[in-house]
Write an enzyme that holds these catalytic residues in place. Structure first.
Site, short mmCIF file in Angstrom:
data_model
loop_
_atom_site.label_atom_id
_atom_site.label_comp_id
_atom_site.label_asym_id
_atom_site.label_seq_id
_atom_site.Cartn_x
_atom_site.Cartn_y
_atom_site.Cartn_z
N ASP A 56 30.77 40.28 41.62
CA ASP A 56 31.37 41.48 42.21
C ASP A 56 30.36 42.62 42.21
OD1 ASP A 56 33.59 40.01 42.42
OD2 ASP A 56 34.85 41.24 41.11
N ASP A 60 29.25 44.71 45.41
CA ASP A 60 29.39 46.16 45.54
C ASP A 60 28.04 46.81 45.82
OD1 ASP A 60 32.11 46.09 45.21
OD2 ASP A 60 32.00 46.26 43.03
N SER A 105 43.58 48.20 50.65
CA SER A 105 42.76 48.00 49.46
C SER A 105 42.47 49.38 48.88
CB SER A 105 41.52 47.19 49.80
OG SER A 105 40.48 48.03 50.17
N LEU A 106 41.73 49.45 47.80
CA LEU A 106 41.52 50.74 47.14
C LEU A 106 40.10 51.24 47.34
CD1 LEU A 106 43.31 50.25 43.69
CD2 LEU A 106 44.05 51.65 45.60
N GLU A 136 45.75 52.89 35.01
CA GLU A 136 46.20 51.52 34.67
C GLU A 136 45.00 50.58 34.71
OE1 GLU A 136 48.89 50.64 37.84
OE2 GLU A 136 50.48 51.92 37.04
N LYS A 138 42.87 47.59 36.01
CA LYS A 138 42.81 46.92 37.31
C LYS A 138 42.70 45.42 37.04
CE LYS A 138 40.35 46.99 41.72
NZ LYS A 138 39.94 45.60 41.81
N ASP A 140 42.23 41.58 37.50
CA ASP A 140 41.34 40.86 38.39
C ASP A 140 41.99 39.54 38.79
OD1 ASP A 140 39.19 40.24 39.91
OD2 ASP A 140 37.86 39.73 38.24
N ARG A 159 47.76 39.41 50.73
CA ARG A 159 47.45 40.61 51.49
C ARG A 159 47.05 40.27 52.93
NH1 ARG A 159 43.22 44.61 49.11
NH2 ARG A 159 41.67 43.21 50.00
N GLU A 196 49.91 41.67 41.26
CA GLU A 196 48.71 40.83 41.16
C GLU A 196 49.07 39.54 40.44
OE1 GLU A 196 46.13 42.53 42.44
OE2 GLU A 196 44.32 41.46 41.81
N TYR A 248 52.77 46.54 40.26
CA TYR A 248 52.22 47.87 40.04
C TYR A 248 52.44 48.88 41.17
CZ TYR A 248 48.43 45.19 42.24
OH TYR A 248 47.70 44.37 43.03
N LYS A 314 46.01 56.72 39.54
CA LYS A 314 47.03 57.00 40.56
C LYS A 314 47.63 58.37 40.34
CE LYS A 314 48.36 52.17 40.66
NZ LYS A 314 49.39 51.15 40.39
N LYS A 338 35.37 50.95 39.11
CA LYS A 338 34.93 49.60 38.76
C LYS A 338 34.10 49.66 37.49
CE LYS A 338 34.61 46.39 41.63
NZ LYS A 338 35.28 45.13 41.92
N CYS A 432 6.91 17.92 23.13
CA CYS A 432 8.36 17.76 22.98
C CYS A 432 8.72 18.06 21.53
CB CYS A 432 8.76 16.33 23.34
SG CYS A 432 10.49 15.99 22.95
N CYS A 435 10.04 14.42 19.94
CA CYS A 435 9.22 13.21 19.73
C CYS A 435 7.74 13.52 19.71
CB CYS A 435 9.54 12.16 20.79
SG CYS A 435 8.95 12.60 22.43
N CYS A 450 9.77 16.40 28.83
CA CYS A 450 9.14 15.47 27.91
C CYS A 450 8.77 14.23 28.72
CB CYS A 450 10.12 15.11 26.80
SG CYS A 450 9.63 13.66 25.86
N CYS A 455 12.04 8.87 24.49
CA CYS A 455 12.24 10.03 23.60
C CYS A 455 13.65 9.98 22.98
CB CYS A 455 12.07 11.31 24.41
SG CYS A 455 12.61 12.77 23.54
S1 IVH Z 1 47.67 49.82 43.08
C1 IVH Z 1 46.45 49.94 47.57
N1 IVH Z 1 47.29 49.01 40.64
O1 IVH Z 1 43.12 46.08 43.19
C2 IVH Z 1 47.66 49.41 46.99
N2 IVH Z 1 46.19 47.81 42.39
O2 IVH Z 1 40.78 46.65 44.97
C3 IVH Z 1 47.94 49.93 45.63
N3 IVH Z 1 44.88 45.89 41.59
O3 IVH Z 1 44.57 45.56 46.33
C4 IVH Z 1 47.29 49.12 44.62
N4 IVH Z 1 45.36 46.13 39.45
O4 IVH Z 1 45.11 43.90 44.40
C5 IVH Z 1 46.99 48.81 41.94
N5 IVH Z 1 47.07 48.41 38.41
C6 IVH Z 1 46.80 48.18 39.69
C7 IVH Z 1 45.98 47.12 40.12
C8 IVH Z 1 45.67 46.98 41.47
C9 IVH Z 1 44.71 45.39 40.35
C10 IVH Z 1 44.24 45.32 42.80
C11 IVH Z 1 45.12 45.25 44.02
C12 IVH Z 1 44.39 46.06 45.04
C13 IVH Z 1 42.99 45.94 44.57
C14 IVH Z 1 42.10 46.99 45.14
#
Ligand code: IVH
Length: 668
Positions: A56, A60, A105-106, A136, A138, A140, A159, A196, A248, A314, A338, A432, A435, A450, A455
């Protein structure tokens, strides 16, 4: 850490070299196009194939490099071919279903300044500084959307492209802990719960251990296991994989008034409905506290039993969340920080050389044991002579060890400030270590090896491999016993294992008669395992478990294999002479045709590999988990959850004796 970005630099290097004297704008355009293609390719491997090729962090880094180039060369960014807008995890294997509200996505943050800038943007947009946040972990894993209508689960969807995803309901409902009905009154008329699917570290280790024993390929990390499992076409297999869910967020919801006022209360509401929710979170007021809370979440990550790759910040107020809304690809009310791959510092106690079964020398760093991403790390491979030189790793050094979402830890750098005075560069041995034979290096190969075909270290490793669970599975033939057999000269090659003399064995170490007899029985039983296991055990060049299965299907006997593999004829003939008669599934009758068995616990005489071999030889199938299509569960000592599962589903239980009776029945 520096090495992590090599991939992106090499890539750019390649395109620069391709156009040495070209117009800088054209070079930039080419670079941008290359990077976009590269990112799309990795995105596809990650989302659709559940088999990422890079970490990852590397991914990134590629994206940041692209963003940097696009900023520096806005004109080139417009003319270069566009990348896909958002990752797309649709596989084409499932029906797709639209999301009522887009699944986004975030936005990502990599440093404190990114978090502060995000807070500043929000504060400006909302016209106030006093913003409350929830932080919170995240998780994986793989994002899913669960739709409940009047409290009943009607579907689970990935998704996908954000607008529609794969309908994985059949698989997801196999997961323990996912309610089909929500509890409470009143319930929303319609709700999309976002969460998740993930795999805890201990489950990951258990699933991989079982796969190793069965000679199957291993999952590289828990995320791949989660993603691979929900895309499984046989829903029955999902139950035994130990997937977990955490909820979540909410997508569409009617009426909206069914939701509480804050994110923190939403977590409580999820729990009240019977949904698994975030267990640990942090609250913060304003940007300073928020940054501290993200750091606290990062520290907590080390003790969590599941993989976490960041923190999600959040806005706590759901009303403010709706007010700020979403941009094109991500909501404005949340950001993902991240974490760097988990990293620990520890000391190199020694550098040892392992001699592999083909004689290749692998230098290994023996480390002061340290906890990292759910396991204790005490060794890390240094790959080869060049790698030690490149990183200049010395005995006594303090090094950084990382696990970038993978199972195998790597030394990513040396803390030079802590190098002890007098630590000298590692001198790669010229001989070696086992041996004493001279080192051979084949043309075009980095590996030193070797050169001695006899051996003892190579022989020990060949025996270990042959006797391992993934091959002929000789229980009780561990490293100490193998060492004794080789040192005493009783075993000079694999077939000698079948010519051991009981009185000799009784003189080894503390071996008593019962354990010697058990070992001899296990060796005897290994003569009748499946053919592919024996072929795998021979350790032919380039032949792993998958190729071994293919060779077994093609040749169907050791004798036929010997004809096709002249170089190994003598070894194979010698195994045949020693009485090794592997079985080929389906060739020993069809009395168990169409019957599915699940093995659980330790059987009194048969190893798991032997029981599997016998069942498959009679045309039956062995599955990893109990489902409605299981015909029998074969129960041994210390059986676990599979037995409980079988009882729940009313699957008949038999013991080893029962299995042997079934096998002995005449063909119908
Ligand atoms: S909130 C955008 N909370 O991370 C929708 N996401 O890279 C709100 N993820 O798509 C997502 N832990 O699959 C939220 N505590 C958490 C999370 C979380 C993992 C994932 C989720 C999201 C991705 C973004």
């Amino acid at each position: 850490m520096k090495t992590k970005y090599l991939a992106s630099f090499c890539l750019l290097g390649a395109s620069l070299l391709a156009a040495p004297a070209a117009d800088p704008a054209l070079v930039a355009r080419q670079q941008i196009a290359d990077l976009r293609r590269e990112i799309a390719r990795h995105d596809d491997r990650y989302h659709r194939q559940a088999a990422p090729a890079i970490s990852d962090a590397d991914f990134d880094a590629l994206k940041r490099r692209l963003a940097g180039l696009e900023r520096e060369h806005p004109a080139a960014a417009v003319t270069a071919p566009a990348p896909p807008e958002i990752g797309d995890d649709r596989t084409g294997l499932f029906r797709t279903q639209p999301h009522r509200e887009r699944m986004l996505s975030l936005e990502k943050a990599f440093k404190e300044a990114d978090l502060r800038a995000w807070h500043a943007r929000l504060a400006k947009r909302l016209g106030r500084e006093d913003l409350s946040y929830v932080i919170e972990p995240k998780y994986d894993g793989l994002a899913v959307s669960l739709t409940y209508v009047r409290g009943r689960l009607i579907r689970a969807v990935t998704r996908g492209n954000g607008s529609e995803g794969d309908d994985i309901t059949a698989n997801v409902i196999q997961m323990a802990g996912l309610p089909r009905e929500l509890a409470g009154d009143p319930l929303p008329e319609f709700i999309e719960v976002r969460g998740e699917v993930y795999v805890p570290f201990d489950t990951f280790a258990r699933v991989n251990a079982a796969r190793e024993a069965a000679g199957e390929t291993l999952f590289a990390n828990p995320r791949n296991l989660a993603a691979g499992t929900v895309r499984q076409l046989d829903a029955q297999e999902v139950a035994g994989r130990g997937l977990r869910l955490v909820c979540y967020a909410v997508g569409g919801c009617e009426p909206r008034a069914a939701l509480p006022a804050t994110q923190r209360e939403l977590t409580r509401q999820f729990r009240a409905w019977g949904l698994p929710a975030i267990e640990e979170s942090w609250s913060a007021g304003g940007s300073h506290e928020m940054v501290l809370a993200v750091a606290a979440c990062g520290r907590a990550r080390g003790v969590l039993a599941f993989p976490v790759d960041g923190a999600v910040v959040k806005l706590d107020s759901l009303a403010l969340q709706r007010e700020v809304g979403a941009g094109e690809n991500s909501p404005r009310w949340a950001i993902a920080f991240k974490f760097a791959p988990e990293r620990a510092e520890t000391q190199v106690l020694a550098i040892t050389i392992q001699v592999g079964r083909t004689g290749v020398f692998t230098p290994v760093a023996e480390l002061a044991p340290v906890r990292l991403a759910g396991t204790t790390v005490a060794r890390a491979t240094l790959h080869n002579r060049d790698e030690i030189g490149r990183k200049d790793i010395r005995v006594g050094d303090t090094v950084y060890v990382e696990k970038a979402g993978e199972i195998i830890p790597a030394i990513v750098g040396v803390n030079h400030a802590r190098r002890p005075a007098g630590a000298s560069p590692f001198v790669f041995p010229e001989k070696c270590p086992d041996c004493g034979a001279g080192v051979a290096q084949r043309a075009g190969e980095v590996a030193a090896r070797c050169g001695n075909a006899t051996c003892p270290a190579q022989l020990r490793r060949r025996i270990e491999h042959f006797a391992s669970k993934a091959c002929v599975d000789i229980e009780g033939l561990g490293p100490a016993m193998i060492e004794a057999l080789v040192t005493k000269g009783w075993v000079k090659d694999l077939p000698d294992l079948y010519r051991l003399y009981r009185p000799d064995l009784l003189t080894v170490g503390r071996n008593n008669a019962p354990s010697v007899d058990r070992l001899l029985a296990a060796i005897e039983a290994s003569k009748r395992v499946e053919l592919w296991r024996v072929i795998h055990g021979l350790g032919l060049p380039q032949v792993g478990a998958v190729a071994a299965r293919e060779l077994a299907r093609k040749h169907r006997s050791l004798a036929a294999l010997a004809v096709a593999e002249p170089r190994h004829q003598v070894l194979i003939a010698s195994l045949l002479e020693a009485g090794v008669r592997p079985v080929v599934p389906g060739s020993d009758g069809t009395r168990l045709e169409g019957k599915t068995f699940v093995l659980t616990g330790t059987l009194p005489t048969l190893s798991r590999a032997q029981a599997t071999g016998k069942i498959e030889a009679a045309g039956g199938h062995v599955a990893g988990s109990v489902g409605r299509r299981t015909h029998y569960v074969v129960v041994g000592a210390d059986s676990g959850t599979k037995r409980e599962e079988a009882r729940k589903l009313g699957v008949p239980e038999i013991d080893e004796a029962g299995l042997l009776r079934l096998l002995a029945e005449p063909n119908q």
